[in-house]
Scaffold this active site. Sequence first.
Site, PDB file in Angstrom:
ATOM      1  N   CYS A 107       0.846  -1.288  -0.042  1.00  0.00           N
ATOM      2  CA  CYS A 107       0.049   0.049  -0.118  1.00  0.00           C
ATOM      3  C   CYS A 107       0.966   1.392   0.138  1.00  0.00           C
ATOM      4  O   CYS A 107       0.246   2.305  -0.439  1.00  0.00           O
ATOM      5  CB  CYS A 107      -0.974  -0.095   1.052  1.00  0.00           C
ATOM      6  SG  CYS A 107      -2.159  -1.341   1.126  1.00  0.00           S
ATOM      7  N   GLN A 169      -5.284  -8.024   6.405  1.00  0.00           N
ATOM      8  CA  GLN A 169      -5.315  -7.025   7.015  1.00  0.00           C
ATOM      9  C   GLN A 169      -6.209  -6.682   7.778  1.00  0.00           C
ATOM     10  O   GLN A 169      -6.442  -5.780   8.725  1.00  0.00           O
ATOM     11  CB  GLN A 169      -4.981  -5.850   5.673  1.00  0.00           C
ATOM     12  CG  GLN A 169      -3.606  -5.715   5.300  1.00  0.00           C
ATOM     13  CD  GLN A 169      -3.200  -4.401   4.740  1.00  0.00           C
ATOM     14  OE1 GLN A 169      -4.327  -3.954   4.155  1.00  0.00           O
ATOM     15  NE2 GLN A 169      -2.045  -4.197   4.461  1.00  0.00           N
ATOM     16  N   ARG A 228     -20.146   8.669  -1.279  1.00  0.00           N
ATOM     17  CA  ARG A 228     -21.285   8.498  -1.325  1.00  0.00           C
ATOM     18  C   ARG A 228     -21.998   9.577  -0.374  1.00  0.00           C
ATOM     19  O   ARG A 228     -21.658   9.519   0.812  1.00  0.00           O
ATOM     20  CB  ARG A 228     -21.690   6.970  -0.653  1.00  0.00           C
ATOM     21  CG  ARG A 228     -21.461   5.950  -1.563  1.00  0.00           C
ATOM     22  CD  ARG A 228     -21.550   4.466  -0.731  1.00  0.00           C
ATOM     23  NE  ARG A 228     -21.050   3.374  -1.752  1.00  0.00           N
ATOM     24  CZ  ARG A 228     -20.114   2.893  -1.766  1.00  0.00           C
ATOM     25  NH1 ARG A 228     -18.991   3.412  -1.273  1.00  0.00           N
ATOM     26  NH2 ARG A 228     -19.844   1.864  -2.747  1.00  0.00           N
ATOM     27  N   SER A 256     -11.368   0.891   3.480  1.00  0.00           N
ATOM     28  CA  SER A 256     -11.155   1.395   2.332  1.00  0.00           C
ATOM     29  C   SER A 256     -11.945   0.717   0.982  1.00  0.00           C
ATOM     30  O   SER A 256     -12.174  -0.568   0.958  1.00  0.00           O
ATOM     31  CB  SER A 256      -9.812   1.593   1.840  1.00  0.00           C
ATOM     32  OG  SER A 256      -9.230   0.431   1.819  1.00  0.00           O
ATOM     33  N   HIS A 357      -9.035   3.299  -2.688  1.00  0.00           N
ATOM     34  CA  HIS A 357      -7.784   3.132  -2.392  1.00  0.00           C
ATOM     35  C   HIS A 357      -7.126   2.085  -3.348  1.00  0.00           C
ATOM     36  O   HIS A 357      -7.032   0.847  -3.285  1.00  0.00           O
ATOM     37  CB  HIS A 357      -7.640   2.551  -0.954  1.00  0.00           C
ATOM     38  CG  HIS A 357      -5.971   1.942  -0.679  1.00  0.00           C
ATOM     39  ND1 HIS A 357      -5.030   2.537  -1.145  1.00  0.00           N
ATOM     40  CD2 HIS A 357      -5.933   1.099   0.415  1.00  0.00           C
ATOM     41  CE1 HIS A 357      -3.969   1.981  -0.651  1.00  0.00           C
ATOM     42  NE2 HIS A 357      -4.375   0.949   0.525  1.00  0.00           N
ATOM     43  N   CYS A 387      -0.119   2.933   6.230  1.00  0.00           N
ATOM     44  CA  CYS A 387       0.089   1.509   6.894  1.00  0.00           C
ATOM     45  C   CYS A 387       0.417   0.716   5.779  1.00  0.00           C
ATOM     46  O   CYS A 387      -0.143   0.894   4.540  1.00  0.00           O
ATOM     47  CB  CYS A 387      -1.209   1.047   7.842  1.00  0.00           C
ATOM     48  SG  CYS A 387      -2.729   1.025   7.000  1.00  0.00           S
ATOM     49  N   GLY A 389       1.081  -3.825   4.478  1.00  0.00           N
ATOM     50  CA  GLY A 389       0.976  -4.909   4.679  1.00  0.00           C
ATOM     51  C   GLY A 389       2.200  -5.675   5.120  1.00  0.00           C
ATOM     52  O   GLY A 389       3.235  -5.087   5.161  1.00  0.00           O
TER      53      GLY A 389
END
Length: 410
Positions: A107, A169, A228, A256, A357, A387, A389
């Site tokens: 990420c 995760q 949304r 996400s 994401h 953050c 993985g």
Amino acid sequence: YQRRVHGETKKMCTRSARDIFIVDCVRTPIGRGKDNGSLHDVHPVHLLAHTLSELMKKSNVPKNLVQDVICGCVTPVAQQGANIPRLALLQAGFPKEVPGIQLNRMCGSGQQAIHFASQAIGSGDMDCVVACGIEMMGVVQMGSDASPEIFSGGDSDFIKKFPYKLVHQGVSAELVAEKYGISRADCDKFALESHRRAHQASAAGKFKSEIAPVPVADKKVEVDEGIRWPLNGQTLAKLKPVFKKPDGVVTAGNASQISDGAGAVLLCSREFVEKHGLRPRAQVIARTVVGSDPVMMLDGVIPATQQVLQRAKLAIKDIDVFEVNEAFASVVLSWMKELKVDPAKVNPNGGAIAHGHPLGASGCLLMTKLVNELERSGKKYGLQTMCIGHGMATATVIQRVDSAAPKAKL
């Protein structure tokens, strides 16, 4: 400086890091990572090529002056394989002499691309580098670059002998929530606010200056698709926990989204900026990457933030705007709680819970948002952290460049 070499104290020479500037940055709108998503029919190479072209056009820097293109991509297989930045830059009309390289720090890949570009410039190896990121999660499935057991566990010999338990995760997000005392209600409230801020920013046209519209068939995609609004807390409260049943805090509504998107950042040395009469937008002040517990996994943003602030010789109170990747609401909430950060300063225009994401792209997307928000607000310092993985985190501190000098054509 001095260091011990084979038992003897010797004087060593060191090269001062050069000033590193963000000259410009751009991102695509973020599409839902689904078959009917707004960007789904665009080939990943073409989406990245479009982003690179728009960056160079916006910055007014000729493509032949770029010395490298460093790209984050978390699932570099199939349509995203075969060194996608090299393919994309050739597709975009860069000279064949311009190289490209793909990296995967999960990420944090897009942010790591910015770090590597900064380091190449700071070392004196290069003067003009593009950092970028791409991920089309609706086209190339997340995790398809690895053996299924890496993400889902099992009883194979590899899993049994691996020194740490490999968990999803989402499981780690639950562990983080438990460790830092984050409730389901806290997470849902945070998610609602992310959508509200993102909607408000989009409706006010705040993203127009940073988004490069993408031609798709006979139309242009110009807005982030995942936001949304209206949305209410009752709707979020009805969603069931995914990873810890029945009393977990992580749901599809406070994590996400699966997304498609790309982003790019042009970084240059002070010498290059001055030589070509450019007007930089921000300066990279400090950067870091850390490892953390691979099972807890997601709270590495806390030590990463502390470390990058120490390197920048700043305190939390000195930072005006934070961009903290909203992989899960519990991650950002625990980070804010532990570091005592004013929520008003964090993700002021919403985050990944609202707009999505796209893994390898997100580091560049967040940096683009951060640069633009510092300019809009007239504030000075920004900090981005993500953050990652298997227990890692990246962090960067930038400073807005206050300059009214006109951009000069090259």
